[in-house]
Design a protein around this motif. Sequence first.
Motif, PDB file in Angstrom:
ATOM      1  N   ASN A 180       0.845  -1.191   0.000  1.00  0.00           N
ATOM      2  CA  ASN A 180       0.000   0.000   0.000  1.00  0.00           C
ATOM      3  C   ASN A 180       0.880   1.241   0.000  1.00  0.00           C
ATOM      4  N   VAL A 181       0.548   2.194  -0.860  1.00  0.00           N
ATOM      5  CA  VAL A 181       1.313   3.436  -0.934  1.00  0.00           C
ATOM      6  C   VAL A 181       0.344   4.616  -0.984  1.00  0.00           C
ATOM      7  N   THR A 182       0.843   5.776  -0.577  1.00  0.00           N
ATOM      8  CA  THR A 182       0.069   7.012  -0.635  1.00  0.00           C
ATOM      9  C   THR A 182       0.896   8.072  -1.346  1.00  0.00           C
ATOM     10  N   VAL A 183       0.365   8.610  -2.434  1.00  0.00           N
ATOM     11  CA  VAL A 183       1.051   9.673  -3.179  1.00  0.00           C
ATOM     12  C   VAL A 183       0.105  10.864  -3.308  1.00  0.00           C
ATOM     13  N   PRO A 184       0.663  12.093  -3.357  1.00  0.00           N
ATOM     14  CA  PRO A 184      -0.199  13.281  -3.436  1.00  0.00           C
ATOM     15  C   PRO A 184      -0.774  13.533  -4.820  1.00  0.00           C
ATOM     16  N   TYR A 185      -0.151  12.959  -5.852  1.00  0.00           N
ATOM     17  CA  TYR A 185      -0.654  13.140  -7.215  1.00  0.00           C
ATOM     18  C   TYR A 185      -1.586  11.988  -7.570  1.00  0.00           C
ATOM     19  N   GLN A 186      -2.426  12.190  -8.550  1.00  0.00           N
ATOM     20  CA  GLN A 186      -3.261  11.117  -9.087  1.00  0.00           C
ATOM     21  C   GLN A 186      -3.371  11.317 -10.581  1.00  0.00           C
ATOM     22  N   THR A 187      -2.789  10.394 -11.327  1.00  0.00           N
ATOM     23  CA  THR A 187      -2.823  10.478 -12.783  1.00  0.00           C
ATOM     24  C   THR A 187      -3.402   9.184 -13.339  1.00  0.00           C
ATOM     25  N   GLN A 188      -4.010   9.273 -14.482  1.00  0.00           N
ATOM     26  CA  GLN A 188      -4.545   8.078 -15.141  1.00  0.00           C
ATOM     27  C   GLN A 188      -3.535   7.580 -16.146  1.00  0.00           C
ATOM     28  N   SER A 189      -3.155   6.322 -16.027  1.00  0.00           N
ATOM     29  CA  SER A 189      -2.232   5.769 -17.012  1.00  0.00           C
ATOM     30  C   SER A 189      -2.938   5.746 -18.360  1.00  0.00           C
ATOM     31  N   PRO A 190      -2.216   6.010 -19.438  1.00  0.00           N
ATOM     32  CA  PRO A 190      -2.857   6.034 -20.759  1.00  0.00           C
ATOM     33  C   PRO A 190      -3.419   4.685 -21.167  1.00  0.00           C
ATOM     34  N   PHE A 191      -2.956   3.609 -20.527  1.00  0.00           N
ATOM     35  CA  PHE A 191      -3.429   2.274 -20.896  1.00  0.00           C
ATOM     36  C   PHE A 191      -4.383   1.677 -19.859  1.00  0.00           C
ATOM     37  N   GLU A 192      -4.838   2.495 -18.909  1.00  0.00           N
ATOM     38  CA  GLU A 192      -5.703   1.978 -17.840  1.00  0.00           C
ATOM     39  C   GLU A 192      -6.965   1.316 -18.388  1.00  0.00           C
ATOM     40  N   ASP A 193      -7.566   1.926 -19.404  1.00  0.00           N
ATOM     41  CA  ASP A 193      -8.801   1.397 -19.983  1.00  0.00           C
ATOM     42  C   ASP A 193      -8.558   0.738 -21.338  1.00  0.00           C
ATOM     43  N   ALA A 194      -7.325   0.325 -21.579  1.00  0.00           N
ATOM     44  CA  ALA A 194      -6.988  -0.291 -22.865  1.00  0.00           C
ATOM     45  C   ALA A 194      -7.576  -1.698 -22.988  1.00  0.00           C
ATOM     46  N   GLN A 195      -7.560  -2.217 -24.198  1.00  0.00           N
ATOM     47  CA  GLN A 195      -8.069  -3.562 -24.455  1.00  0.00           C
ATOM     48  C   GLN A 195      -7.162  -4.623 -23.821  1.00  0.00           C
ATOM     49  N   ASP A 196      -7.749  -5.741 -23.476  1.00  0.00           N
ATOM     50  CA  ASP A 196      -6.975  -6.889 -23.008  1.00  0.00           C
ATOM     51  C   ASP A 196      -6.458  -7.619 -24.247  1.00  0.00           C
ATOM     52  N   LEU A 197      -5.178  -7.432 -24.532  1.00  0.00           N
ATOM     53  CA  LEU A 197      -4.602  -7.964 -25.758  1.00  0.00           C
ATOM     54  C   LEU A 197      -4.440  -9.476 -25.740  1.00  0.00           C
ATOM     55  N   ARG A 198      -4.558 -10.086 -24.577  1.00  0.00           N
ATOM     56  CA  ARG A 198      -4.469 -11.541 -24.485  1.00  0.00           C
ATOM     57  C   ARG A 198      -5.655 -12.215 -25.167  1.00  0.00           C
ATOM     58  N   LYS A 199      -6.705 -11.462 -25.417  1.00  0.00           N
ATOM     59  CA  LYS A 199      -7.895 -12.008 -26.050  1.00  0.00           C
ATOM     60  C   LYS A 199      -7.779 -12.051 -27.570  1.00  0.00           C
ATOM     61  N   MET A 200      -6.750 -11.415 -28.120  1.00  0.00           N
ATOM     62  CA  MET A 200      -6.534 -11.430 -29.568  1.00  0.00           C
ATOM     63  C   MET A 200      -5.824 -12.712 -29.984  1.00  0.00           C
ATOM     64  N   ASP A 201      -5.994 -13.103 -31.242  1.00  0.00           N
ATOM     65  CA  ASP A 201      -5.235 -14.219 -31.788  1.00  0.00           C
ATOM     66  C   ASP A 201      -3.754 -13.870 -31.699  1.00  0.00           C
ATOM     67  N   GLU A 202      -2.956 -14.719 -31.058  1.00  0.00           N
ATOM     68  CA  GLU A 202      -1.569 -14.369 -30.753  1.00  0.00           C
ATOM     69  C   GLU A 202      -0.724 -14.179 -32.018  1.00  0.00           C
ATOM     70  N   LYS A 203      -0.947 -14.992 -33.039  1.00  0.00           N
ATOM     71  CA  LYS A 203      -0.167 -14.857 -34.271  1.00  0.00           C
ATOM     72  C   LYS A 203      -0.512 -13.558 -34.989  1.00  0.00           C
ATOM     73  N   VAL A 204      -1.785 -13.213 -35.005  1.00  0.00           N
ATOM     74  CA  VAL A 204      -2.220 -11.959 -35.624  1.00  0.00           C
ATOM     75  C   VAL A 204      -1.639 -10.778 -34.854  1.00  0.00           C
ATOM     76  N   LEU A 205      -1.702 -10.860 -33.519  1.00  0.00           N
ATOM     77  CA  LEU A 205      -1.170  -9.795 -32.673  1.00  0.00           C
ATOM     78  C   LEU A 205       0.325  -9.611 -32.898  1.00  0.00           C
ATOM     79  N   GLU A 206       1.062 -10.717 -32.964  1.00  0.00           N
ATOM     80  CA  GLU A 206       2.514 -10.645 -33.137  1.00  0.00           C
ATOM     81  C   GLU A 206       2.876 -10.010 -34.479  1.00  0.00           C
ATOM     82  N   ALA A 207       2.179 -10.393 -35.542  1.00  0.00           N
ATOM     83  CA  ALA A 207       2.449  -9.827 -36.861  1.00  0.00           C
ATOM     84  C   ALA A 207       2.150  -8.327 -36.881  1.00  0.00           C
ATOM     85  N   LYS A 208       1.061  -7.941 -36.255  1.00  0.00           N
ATOM     86  CA  LYS A 208       0.673  -6.525 -36.176  1.00  0.00           C
ATOM     87  C   LYS A 208       1.704  -5.737 -35.383  1.00  0.00           C
ATOM     88  N   LEU A 209       2.188  -6.324 -34.284  1.00  0.00           N
ATOM     89  CA  LEU A 209       3.161  -5.644 -33.434  1.00  0.00           C
ATOM     90  C   LEU A 209       4.517  -5.531 -34.125  1.00  0.00           C
TER      91      LEU A 209
END
Length: 334
Positions: A180-209
Motif C-alpha cells: 500500500n502506498v500514498t502519493v499526493p498526485y493522481q494520474t490516469q495511465s494512458p493504458f488503464e482502460d486499454a483492451q486486453d490484448l491476451r484475447k486477440m489471436d496471438e499470431k495476428v497480434l505478433e504480426a501486427k506488433l
Amino acid sequence: MKYLVSLLTVLISLQSCSQKKENMIDQNSNITAENISDEILKQVKHYPVEPMYVISHEGNYCYYEIFLDDIPVFKNFDNMVPEGFDINKVIFKSGKHTLKYKLYPFGNQNKYKQNYPTLTDETSLNLKLGSYDLKNDETSDKTLMEYSLPTIKNEVTKGYVKQKFVGAGKTFYEGSIDINVTVPYQTQSPFEDAQDLRKMDEKVLEAKLLKKYKEISSIYGNGDQDNIARLEYNALKHLYVSNYDNKETITKNISTLFKDIYKNPTFKMQPIEKYKLEFFANGKLVALMMDTTDNNLRGNTALWAKVNYDGGTRGIFLNRYFYIPQGKTEFMAY
C-alpha cells in the motif's frame, strides 16, 4: 561492449523537422522535440509532502526481475546493479498495488567454474519497501514492508535441519506481495482502460506488433525528433510528475537524450530478431522481448540501438510497450 540502460526507462533517436503530416505518430500530436520539456513541466506539481518509494533487494543463487502491477521496474541479470530502486515511475495513484518477482537459475558461472541449471536450496531473495519524503530530512525514512522467499525445513543429516527454498530444483519461480502506498498526485495511465490484448489471436497480434516495431525502428533510425518526442511523452511525463522534478532537471535530462544520445552520429538501430511476445499490465501492454540468454540483453525489448557515448560503445534499450485503446484498432506506445 558496455551496455547502458536508459536513465529514463525509454530511449530513442532523431530526424528533420520537415515532417509530412501523414507520417505523424498518432498520439500526442501537439508534442514536438522543441516543446516536450515545457509541456511536461506544466504537468508537474509540488506538495507539502513528496513521498518517494524504494525497493531494496538482496538475492543469492538466482537472477530476478521485479514488476509493479505487472509492469517491469527492475531486473538483475549480472549482480552489478544498485541495492535499491524507486517505483514512483509506475505508481499512478494511492492504494493497493501488487509487487511481483520472477526468479531464474544462476546458470553457468564460468568465473567460479560452477553451474546452476536450476534454483538451489540456498536460493534467496529479500525485498524491503521503504519510503522517504523529498520535502523533509532523513528522519522521514521508513521501512514499510519486508519479504523473504518461502522456505521449508530440510533435514540435511540426522538431527540437523536447515531451511530450504520451496522452489529448489525448478527452472523458474514467481511470487507476489500486495503493498500500500500514498502519493499526493493522481494520474490516469494512458493504458488503464486499454483492451486486453491476451484475447486477440496471438499470431495476428505478433504480426501486427512486428509491423509497428519496424515503423518505430525507422523513426529512431532516421532521427525523427518530433515523432520521437510524441512516442516518449507519456512515459517521460509520468516519470517527472511522480518524481516531483524541477525545470532544471527536466530540461537537462531531455536535452541529454535528444542531443547527446539520439542525435549522436554513431547511433545505429539494431535488427529486430530473436524475440518473443510477452504481455504486461495484466494484458493491457504487449512487447516483443529479446529471446536470449545473454545477461547483457535479457529483460529488454527487441527495439535497441548501439551508440558510441561517454567513452565506449553502449547498448541503448528502447523499452517501449504497446497498447490499443478501447474502440481503436491501432497500437499506441508507452
